[in-house]
Design a protein around this motif. Sequence first.
Motif, PDB file in Angstrom:
ATOM      1  N   ALA A 173      31.686 -41.389  53.565  1.00 45.01           N
ATOM      2  CA  ALA A 173      31.313 -40.394  52.566  1.00 45.01           C
ATOM      3  C   ALA A 173      30.461 -39.292  53.183  1.00 45.01           C
ATOM      4  CB  ALA A 173      30.558 -41.067  51.416  1.00 45.01           C
ATOM      5  N   LEU A 174      29.552 -39.671  54.073  1.00 47.56           N
ATOM      6  CA  LEU A 174      28.730 -38.659  54.758  1.00 47.56           C
ATOM      7  C   LEU A 174      29.592 -37.776  55.644  1.00 47.56           C
ATOM      8  CD1 LEU A 174      25.438 -40.497  55.856  1.00 47.56           C
ATOM      9  CD2 LEU A 174      25.693 -38.656  54.189  1.00 47.56           C
ATOM     10  N   ALA A 175      30.527 -38.394  56.361  1.00 43.03           N
ATOM     11  CA  ALA A 175      31.408 -37.612  57.234  1.00 43.03           C
ATOM     12  C   ALA A 175      32.227 -36.617  56.419  1.00 43.03           C
ATOM     13  CB  ALA A 175      32.327 -38.549  58.018  1.00 43.03           C
ATOM     14  N   GLU A 176      32.672 -37.024  55.237  1.00 40.50           N
ATOM     15  CA  GLU A 176      33.436 -36.129  54.366  1.00 40.50           C
ATOM     16  C   GLU A 176      32.581 -34.946  53.918  1.00 40.50           C
ATOM     17  OE1 GLU A 176      36.421 -34.489  51.978  1.00 40.50           O
ATOM     18  OE2 GLU A 176      36.556 -36.038  53.525  1.00 40.50           O
ATOM     19  N   LYS A 177      31.310 -35.208  53.587  1.00 41.29           N
ATOM     20  CA  LYS A 177      30.408 -34.118  53.175  1.00 41.29           C
ATOM     21  C   LYS A 177      30.178 -33.137  54.328  1.00 41.29           C
ATOM     22  CE  LYS A 177      27.810 -36.493  49.525  1.00 41.29           C
ATOM     23  NZ  LYS A 177      26.487 -36.978  49.090  1.00 41.29           N
TER      24      LYS A 177
ATOM     25  N   VAL B 224      28.588 -36.520  61.802  1.00 44.09           N
ATOM     26  CA  VAL B 224      28.879 -35.182  62.345  1.00 44.09           C
ATOM     27  C   VAL B 224      30.029 -35.270  63.335  1.00 44.09           C
ATOM     28  CG1 VAL B 224      28.003 -33.314  63.798  1.00 44.09           C
ATOM     29  CG2 VAL B 224      26.553 -34.282  61.986  1.00 44.09           C
ATOM     30  N   ARG B 225      29.966 -36.252  64.233  1.00 46.15           N
ATOM     31  CA  ARG B 225      31.020 -36.396  65.234  1.00 46.15           C
ATOM     32  C   ARG B 225      32.366 -36.692  64.579  1.00 46.15           C
ATOM     33  NH1 ARG B 225      28.883 -40.215  68.001  1.00 46.15           N
ATOM     34  NH2 ARG B 225      27.625 -38.806  69.278  1.00 46.15           N
ATOM     35  N   GLN B 226      32.338 -37.573  63.562  1.00 42.90           N
ATOM     36  CA  GLN B 226      33.578 -37.910  62.873  1.00 42.90           C
ATOM     37  C   GLN B 226      34.164 -36.679  62.183  1.00 42.90           C
ATOM     38  OE1 GLN B 226      33.234 -41.281  60.286  1.00 42.90           O
ATOM     39  NE2 GLN B 226      35.383 -41.307  59.734  1.00 42.90           N
ATOM     40  N   ALA B 227      33.318 -35.902  61.518  1.00 40.94           N
ATOM     41  CA  ALA B 227      33.780 -34.690  60.835  1.00 40.94           C
ATOM     42  C   ALA B 227      34.348 -33.683  61.838  1.00 40.94           C
ATOM     43  CB  ALA B 227      32.620 -34.060  60.058  1.00 40.94           C
ATOM     44  N   LEU B 228      33.693 -33.549  62.974  1.00 42.71           N
ATOM     45  CA  LEU B 228      34.168 -32.600  63.980  1.00 42.71           C
ATOM     46  C   LEU B 228      35.517 -33.015  64.555  1.00 42.71           C
ATOM     47  CD1 LEU B 228      30.793 -31.814  65.767  1.00 42.71           C
ATOM     48  CD2 LEU B 228      32.213 -30.190  64.486  1.00 42.71           C
TER      49      LEU B 228
ATOM     50  N   TYR C 276      32.178 -32.655  56.885  1.00 39.88           N
ATOM     51  CA  TYR C 276      33.471 -31.993  57.096  1.00 39.88           C
ATOM     52  C   TYR C 276      33.643 -30.815  56.146  1.00 39.88           C
ATOM     53  CZ  TYR C 276      38.552 -31.530  56.359  1.00 39.88           C
ATOM     54  OH  TYR C 276      39.826 -31.043  56.168  1.00 39.88           O
ATOM     55  N   GLN C 277      33.379 -31.038  54.852  1.00 46.74           N
ATOM     56  CA  GLN C 277      33.538 -29.973  53.873  1.00 46.74           C
ATOM     57  C   GLN C 277      32.531 -28.845  54.108  1.00 46.74           C
ATOM     58  OE1 GLN C 277      35.962 -29.638  51.887  1.00 46.74           O
ATOM     59  NE2 GLN C 277      36.874 -31.691  51.839  1.00 46.74           N
ATOM     60  N   ALA C 278      31.298 -29.210  54.478  1.00 45.58           N
ATOM     61  CA  ALA C 278      30.264 -28.194  54.719  1.00 45.58           C
ATOM     62  C   ALA C 278      30.624 -27.323  55.923  1.00 45.58           C
ATOM     63  CB  ALA C 278      28.910 -28.871  54.951  1.00 45.58           C
ATOM     64  N   LEU C 279      31.102 -27.951  56.992  1.00 47.27           N
ATOM     65  CA  LEU C 279      31.456 -27.192  58.190  1.00 47.27           C
ATOM     66  C   LEU C 279      32.695 -26.321  57.955  1.00 47.27           C
ATOM     67  CD1 LEU C 279      30.839 -29.842  60.998  1.00 47.27           C
ATOM     68  CD2 LEU C 279      29.464 -27.804  60.481  1.00 47.27           C
TER      69      LEU C 279
END
Length: 232
Positions: free
Chosen positions: A13-17, A53-57, A19-22
């Motif tokens: 859920a944090l990674a999704e947030k 952060v790494r997962q979202a990137l 991801y959307q923010a970036l």
Amino acid sequence: MHQSPRSKGRPEALAEKVYQALKQDIFEFRLMPGDRFSENEIADRLDVSRTPVRQALFWLEREGYVEVWFRSGWQVKPFDFEYFEELYDFRTVLEREAVRRLCALPPLACAEILNELTGFWIDAPRMEDGKAVSAHDEAFHMALVAAAGNQEMARIHAELTEKIRIIRRLDFTRDDRVDATYREHAQILRAIFQQQTEEAQRILTDHIAVSKAEVRKITLHMLQQARLQPIE
């Protein structure tokens, strides 16, 4: 006592947030093409650990928005104009086919399917805000493809639409483009309702070609102006 995001929330859920923010930062030009940044900088700014952060990137990298520089962090991908033009070409193929299918429907059924588009683009008072019109422009083209009835076409078209969104927003910083969008969308709808397949496809193709031409005109100066005056 309020807990910071660092100490709560499932990792996914944090990674999704993040991801959307970036992604929003990229679309709004807060992160510019060519900008470099570190995972630590993003983690500090969003008040999360480096793991989400790494997962979202990596998700953004897979979608083509950023690229990793293993010794110097990450970079927002510079504009690849040829890539965007290829996306526009593919988009044109899908939308021309959608128009062909819509023109083949019985007129009353077609009018009913496209009733909401008619209400917004022909009957309702015009909106003036460029960002709002840009969002409705996306929705218009996606609705045309979805109305044609092929779910895979609609899915692929939606993915294309998101990838070219950053270009589209620059296109709608000009008032004349807002006026042209209203006029041409109305012309496309009327041609479809009259089952004028070739005419509807011609207007649609020319309409998309103008946006495609804007890709070639985008310069670093325009991007810097977008950063100084964010599209709100």
